[in-house]
Structure formats: C-alpha cells, structure tokens
Design an enzyme around this catalytic site. Sequence first.
Site, PDB file in Angstrom:
ATOM      1  N   SER A  25      36.608  46.001 -70.207  1.00 32.35           N
ATOM      2  CA  SER A  25      37.201  44.861 -69.514  1.00 32.35           C
ATOM      3  C   SER A  25      38.490  44.431 -70.220  1.00 32.35           C
ATOM      4  O   SER A  25      39.397  45.240 -70.384  1.00 32.35           O
ATOM      5  CB  SER A  25      36.184  43.715 -69.444  1.00 32.35           C
ATOM      6  OG  SER A  25      36.586  42.737 -68.517  1.00 32.35           O
TER       7      SER A  25
ATOM      8  N   LYS B 157      39.299  19.920 -54.201  1.00 34.82           N
ATOM      9  CA  LYS B 157      39.080  19.384 -55.537  1.00 34.82           C
ATOM     10  C   LYS B 157      37.709  19.738 -56.106  1.00 34.82           C
ATOM     11  O   LYS B 157      37.559  19.886 -57.317  1.00 34.82           O
ATOM     12  CB  LYS B 157      39.263  17.860 -55.528  1.00 34.82           C
ATOM     13  CG  LYS B 157      39.255  17.228 -56.906  1.00 34.82           C
ATOM     14  CD  LYS B 157      40.356  17.816 -57.774  1.00 34.82           C
ATOM     15  CE  LYS B 157      40.348  17.205 -59.173  1.00 34.82           C
ATOM     16  NZ  LYS B 157      41.356  17.825 -60.043  1.00 34.82           N
TER      17      LYS B 157
END
Length: 261
Positions: free
Chosen positions: A126, A178
Amino acid sequence: MKKIYLLAGGAFILMILMIIGMCLILIANPDLDSISGGENVALINIDNMLVLKTEDSGIFGVKQLSVNDYIDELDKAENDPNIKAIILKVNCPGGEVVASEKLARKVKEVSEKKPVVAYVETLGASGAYMVIAPANYIVAEKHSIVGSIGVRMDMLHYYGLMEKIGVNATVIKAGKYKDIGSPYRPMTPEEKEYLEKMINETYMDFVEWVAENRNMTINETLKVADGKIYSGSDAQKAGLVDRVGTEEDALNITAKIANIS
C-alpha cells in the site's frame, strides 16, 4: 545508624534513576541512529505505519516514528558527502495517504541525487509501496508481501444496533454534506457516489505514480493495481520489484550502483 541507611537508600535510588535515564536515551529513538558512514551507505529502517504525527508514548514508552522523522533521515543522508548511497529497509504495511505521498516525493528527490535501493524484508504494501516505487532498485525477499496498490475508506455504522436497543441521535447541521458518513443513519446513494469519486481520484494518482516510477504504462499498472498482494517472487514477475533477494543482495547491488566497495 539511621543516617547511614538514609544515605545508602538515597544513593540506591539515584543509581536506579541514572540507569532508567540511560535506558530512555537508548530506546527513545530506535531508528534515528540508523545512518552510518562506515561503508558510505545509509541504512534507514521504515518499520512503522506511515503517519504525519504520532502521539506521545510517555516517559517510559518508545516514541513511534512519523513520516517527518524518516524525511529528516533522508535529508541527513542526502546532504552528507560521505554517504554515497541509501538502503531503505522496509517492514511497513502503509498508512495515511498524505503521509505516504510526502515520503514518496522525498524518496524520489533523493534518488535523483544518490542511488536509493529499497529492500523489502517482510512487508512493503500500500502506502509503503508508493514510498519505494521511485527507488533506483527494489529487492524483495521471496516470501515478503508486496503491492496492495489501492485506496480504501472505512466507515462504521451502528444505526441498526441503536434501533434495537432504543437509542436515538439527533444531528443538527448546516451544509448538506456536513454529516456525510454519519454512523447514525444509512448513507445515501449520492453521498456514496461522492466519496467513491474522491477515492478513485486518489487511486488513479497512485496508479500514475507507480507507472511513472516503475517505467510501466497505465494499462500495465492497472492490471496489477487491483489491491492484490504479491509474494516477492510474484511481484518481480509483475514488474513491481527488480529482484528477489536478501539484505546482503541489496547491499551488494547498492555498492555496485554507487561504485563503492
């Protein structure tokens, strides 16, 4: 007599404190003494999760190194005229996206000035693979784990459990997105699409970085950039590493590239 005991006890406590202090000095920065100019090769161990900031582990703990610590080590090696080459010894599963990108850019910068050889001992996956991709040469142990080229975002949802136990949460927000990813409710298809777009953009940046630094085409890279992990030998076949070998092999290759004994 009591005075003698008090003095002896005080001296014993002082000795214990001195020993603890010496131990703390030795363990405080386990990897920051990794550069040695004896053979004109810097050895930098990348052993931890790649993060920008680490939490204070306390007076008796060992501080986990951050990406900034590794960058400082690379700076030292880059600017030391006695250091002719650098080996990155990697035992790392990856980490934060921005942290991985910052360290990868530094490795690329240094590799353009001095030979950098990456040696994957157990794990270079990764973000850790993103870091070593710009190295001038990559050596991996036959049974090490390499690759896992991809990006992921995890979100925990427990609104179902909350319903079962009778717990409710009220979120008051300003801004449509949000509370995106809120654990208190299911994600909408629109929200999921938005986050997938972000992840895909980051993923393609990763793919392009590997393609550029491993001299592969985008299509070639996409074939191996599906999140799959590879053994060292399979990673060589896939073009992700240059050679299957040991730490000694990595050192010999480094010396050869840098033209030193």
